[in-house]
Design a protein around this motif. Structure first.
Motif, PDB file in Angstrom:
ATOM      1  N   GLN A 196       0.826  -1.202   0.000  1.00 26.64           N
ATOM      2  CA  GLN A 196       0.000   0.000   0.000  1.00 26.64           C
ATOM      3  C   GLN A 196       0.867   1.261   0.000  1.00 26.64           C
ATOM      4  O   GLN A 196       0.525   2.255  -0.634  1.00 26.64           O
ATOM      5  CB  GLN A 196      -0.948   0.042   1.220  1.00 26.64           C
ATOM      6  N   VAL A 197       1.971   1.223   0.724  1.00 27.92           N
ATOM      7  CA  VAL A 197       2.872   2.374   0.767  1.00 27.92           C
ATOM      8  C   VAL A 197       3.514   2.577  -0.595  1.00 27.92           C
ATOM      9  O   VAL A 197       3.586   3.696  -1.100  1.00 27.92           O
ATOM     10  CB  VAL A 197       3.939   2.192   1.877  1.00 27.92           C
ATOM     11  N   ARG A 198       3.952   1.480  -1.226  1.00 25.92           N
ATOM     12  CA  ARG A 198       4.550   1.581  -2.564  1.00 25.92           C
ATOM     13  C   ARG A 198       3.551   2.159  -3.562  1.00 25.92           C
ATOM     14  O   ARG A 198       3.904   2.973  -4.416  1.00 25.92           O
ATOM     15  CB  ARG A 198       5.047   0.219  -3.046  1.00 25.92           C
ATOM     16  N   ALA A 199       2.285   1.761  -3.440  1.00 28.83           N
ATOM     17  CA  ALA A 199       1.250   2.283  -4.340  1.00 28.83           C
ATOM     18  C   ALA A 199       1.072   3.787  -4.146  1.00 28.83           C
ATOM     19  O   ALA A 199       0.969   4.541  -5.117  1.00 28.83           O
ATOM     20  CB  ALA A 199      -0.076   1.553  -4.105  1.00 28.83           C
ATOM     21  N   SER A 200       1.083   4.240  -2.887  1.00 29.68           N
ATOM     22  CA  SER A 200       0.933   5.679  -2.636  1.00 29.68           C
ATOM     23  C   SER A 200       2.173   6.441  -3.115  1.00 29.68           C
ATOM     24  O   SER A 200       2.061   7.559  -3.612  1.00 29.68           O
ATOM     25  CB  SER A 200       0.644   5.957  -1.168  1.00 29.68           C
ATOM     26  N   TRP A 201       3.351   5.846  -2.980  1.00 26.86           N
ATOM     27  CA  TRP A 201       4.564   6.466  -3.496  1.00 26.86           C
ATOM     28  C   TRP A 201       4.470   6.663  -5.007  1.00 26.86           C
ATOM     29  O   TRP A 201       4.805   7.730  -5.518  1.00 26.86           O
ATOM     30  CB  TRP A 201       5.782   5.601  -3.197  1.00 26.86           C
ATOM     31  N   CYS A 202       4.009   5.634  -5.708  1.00 24.69           N
ATOM     32  CA  CYS A 202       3.905   5.727  -7.171  1.00 24.69           C
ATOM     33  C   CYS A 202       2.891   6.796  -7.579  1.00 24.69           C
ATOM     34  O   CYS A 202       3.128   7.545  -8.527  1.00 24.69           O
ATOM     35  CB  CYS A 202       3.535   4.372  -7.778  1.00 24.69           C
ATOM     36  N   GLN A 203       1.780   6.869  -6.861  1.00 23.72           N
ATOM     37  CA  GLN A 203       0.780   7.895  -7.174  1.00 23.72           C
ATOM     38  C   GLN A 203       1.370   9.290  -6.987  1.00 23.72           C
ATOM     39  O   GLN A 203       1.215  10.170  -7.836  1.00 23.72           O
ATOM     40  CB  GLN A 203      -0.460   7.724  -6.288  1.00 23.72           C
ATOM     41  N   ALA A 204       2.066   9.504  -5.879  1.00 26.49           N
ATOM     42  CA  ALA A 204       2.687  10.808  -5.618  1.00 26.49           C
ATOM     43  C   ALA A 204       3.764  11.109  -6.658  1.00 26.49           C
ATOM     44  O   ALA A 204       3.879  12.244  -7.138  1.00 26.49           O
ATOM     45  CB  ALA A 204       3.273  10.839  -4.211  1.00 26.49           C
ATOM     46  N   GLN A 205       4.558  10.110  -7.018  1.00 30.64           N
ATOM     47  CA  GLN A 205       5.624  10.279  -8.007  1.00 30.64           C
ATOM     48  C   GLN A 205       5.052  10.746  -9.348  1.00 30.64           C
ATOM     49  O   GLN A 205       5.530  11.719  -9.929  1.00 30.64           O
ATOM     50  CB  GLN A 205       6.387   8.959  -8.187  1.00 30.64           C
ATOM     51  N   THR A 206       4.024  10.078  -9.830  1.00 29.47           N
ATOM     52  CA  THR A 206       3.462  10.457 -11.135  1.00 29.47           C
ATOM     53  C   THR A 206       2.776  11.820 -11.064  1.00 29.47           C
ATOM     54  O   THR A 206       2.859  12.596 -12.015  1.00 29.47           O
ATOM     55  CB  THR A 206       2.503   9.381 -11.681  1.00 29.47           C
ATOM     56  N   ASN A 207       2.124  12.125  -9.949  1.00 36.47           N
ATOM     57  CA  ASN A 207       1.505  13.447  -9.795  1.00 36.47           C
ATOM     58  C   ASN A 207       2.549  14.557  -9.813  1.00 36.47           C
ATOM     59  O   ASN A 207       2.389  15.586 -10.479  1.00 36.47           O
ATOM     60  CB  ASN A 207       0.705  13.533  -8.493  1.00 36.47           C
ATOM     61  N   THR A 208       3.636  14.360  -9.061  1.00 29.38           N
ATOM     62  CA  THR A 208       4.684  15.376  -8.996  1.00 29.38           C
ATOM     63  C   THR A 208       5.381  15.528 -10.340  1.00 29.38           C
ATOM     64  O   THR A 208       5.680  16.647 -10.765  1.00 29.38           O
ATOM     65  CB  THR A 208       5.695  15.038  -7.880  1.00 29.38           C
ATOM     66  N   CYS A 209       5.625  14.419 -11.025  1.00 28.31           N
ATOM     67  CA  CYS A 209       6.231  14.485 -12.365  1.00 28.31           C
ATOM     68  C   CYS A 209       5.368  15.329 -13.291  1.00 28.31           C
ATOM     69  O   CYS A 209       5.872  16.204 -14.006  1.00 28.31           O
ATOM     70  CB  CYS A 209       6.413  13.082 -12.936  1.00 28.31           C
ATOM     71  N   THR A 210       4.061  15.097 -13.261  1.00 27.23           N
ATOM     72  CA  THR A 210       3.140  15.863 -14.105  1.00 27.23           C
ATOM     73  C   THR A 210       3.240  17.355 -13.802  1.00 27.23           C
ATOM     74  O   THR A 210       3.312  18.178 -14.715  1.00 27.23           O
ATOM     75  CB  THR A 210       1.689  15.374 -13.901  1.00 27.23           C
ATOM     76  N   LEU A 211       3.260  17.716 -12.533  1.00 27.58           N
ATOM     77  CA  LEU A 211       3.350  19.122 -12.155  1.00 27.58           C
ATOM     78  C   LEU A 211       4.686  19.740 -12.562  1.00 27.58           C
ATOM     79  O   LEU A 211       4.733  20.855 -13.077  1.00 27.58           O
ATOM     80  CB  LEU A 211       3.141  19.281 -10.650  1.00 27.58           C
ATOM     81  N   LEU A 212       5.773  19.016 -12.326  1.00 32.50           N
ATOM     82  CA  LEU A 212       7.092  19.547 -12.674  1.00 32.50           C
ATOM     83  C   LEU A 212       7.271  19.698 -14.183  1.00 32.50           C
ATOM     84  O   LEU A 212       8.063  20.527 -14.628  1.00 32.50           O
ATOM     85  CB  LEU A 212       8.193  18.646 -12.100  1.00 32.50           C
ATOM     86  N   CYS A 213       6.537  18.908 -14.956  1.00 32.94           N
ATOM     87  CA  CYS A 213       6.622  18.974 -16.418  1.00 32.94           C
ATOM     88  C   CYS A 213       5.519  19.845 -17.016  1.00 32.94           C
ATOM     89  O   CYS A 213       5.240  19.762 -18.219  1.00 32.94           O
ATOM     90  CB  CYS A 213       6.573  17.570 -17.012  1.00 32.94           C
ATOM     91  N   ASP A 214       4.871  20.659 -16.199  1.00 29.88           N
ATOM     92  CA  ASP A 214       3.840  21.576 -16.678  1.00 29.88           C
ATOM     93  C   ASP A 214       2.712  20.837 -17.396  1.00 29.88           C
ATOM     94  O   ASP A 214       2.228  21.257 -18.441  1.00 29.88           O
ATOM     95  CB  ASP A 214       4.470  22.638 -17.587  1.00 29.88           C
ATOM     96  N   ASN A 215       2.342  19.682 -16.840  1.00 30.13           N
ATOM     97  CA  ASN A 215       1.257  18.843 -17.354  1.00 30.13           C
ATOM     98  C   ASN A 215       1.529  18.254 -18.731  1.00 30.13           C
ATOM     99  O   ASN A 215       0.608  17.803 -19.400  1.00 30.13           O
ATOM    100  CB  ASN A 215      -0.075  19.604 -17.372  1.00 30.13           C
ATOM    101  N   GLU A 216       2.775  18.271 -19.188  1.00 32.13           N
ATOM    102  CA  GLU A 216       3.119  17.695 -20.498  1.00 32.13           C
ATOM    103  C   GLU A 216       4.348  16.816 -20.353  1.00 32.13           C
ATOM    104  O   GLU A 216       5.475  17.299 -20.340  1.00 32.13           O
ATOM    105  CB  GLU A 216       3.370  18.809 -21.513  1.00 32.13           C
TER     106      GLU A 216
END
Length: 195
Positions: free
Chosen positions: A39-59
């Motif tokens: 469950q922790v790994r799943a939440s890490w992956c969700q946060a990782q992909t969300n942060t990547c999206t934000l850092l890449c200006d949604n692209e």
């Protein structure tokens, strides 16, 4: 022949120092995924992909994370390069770094020097910046939209907080219900101070 206590202590200190790995960047830190709950790994992956999206200006060109082995990819479409994930919390490198620090600290529970090594060699390298709350582009329309945020809380009385970006002095935007006159007087007093 018996070893002197100083030799034994020196050998023990050397063994402890060897356990606190010496990293130069959190990007080189690896962890056994099985030491982290699913469950922790799943939440890490969700946060990782969300942060990547934000850092890449949604692209993004690539934005993936596998909770089975904690592998991830993050590449922005604008320049086909990876953002500095290691500088931000809510990213896989920082989750791994913080977990390695916790594990190291537990292993060194009765050893102040060992825990100090955990802090120096691991914790000090972990990302500390919060991820952006919106796109990070320099486009003025996006910047205005990203820097104008409204949050509301629900309690006995509902309070709305809003912020905006401007070149002038910022006035207080959060006033408690029924404190209009006090807030106005305080604003006039601050304005008078600057004049």
């Amino acid at each position: 022949m018996r070893a002197s206590p100083l030799v034994v202590l020196a050998a023990a200190a050397a063994a402890v120092s060897a356990q606190a790995q010496n990293y130069t960047s959190e990007l080189e830190m690896k962890i056994d995924p099985n030491t982290v709950q699913v469950q922790v790994r799943a939440s890490w992956c969700q946060a990782q992909t969300n942060t990547c999206t934000l850092l890449c200006d949604n692209e993004t060109d690539k934005n993936s994370c596998a909770q089975e082995d904690l592998s991830f990819a993050c590449t922005c479409a604008s320049n086909s390069s990876a953002p500095g994930l290691q500088y931000y919390v809510q990213t896989m490198p920082t989750f791994i770094c913080e977990t390695l620090f916790e594990q190291c600290n537990i292993q060194q529970v009765s050893n102040a020097e060992g825990q100090k090594a955990c802090m120096t060699n691991i914790k000090n390298l972990c990302g500390k910046n919060p991820p952006p709350k919106g796109p990070v582009s320099g486009d003025s329309a996006s910047t205005t939209a990203a820097t104008t945020a409204t949050a509301s809380t629900t309690s006995a009385s509902s309070t709305t907080v809003s912020t905006s970006k401007s070149a002038g002095f910022a006035a207080p935007t959060l006033a408690l219900p029924g404190s209009g006159a006090a807030a106005a007087a305080a604003a006039v007093g601050v304005l008078a101070y600057f004049i």
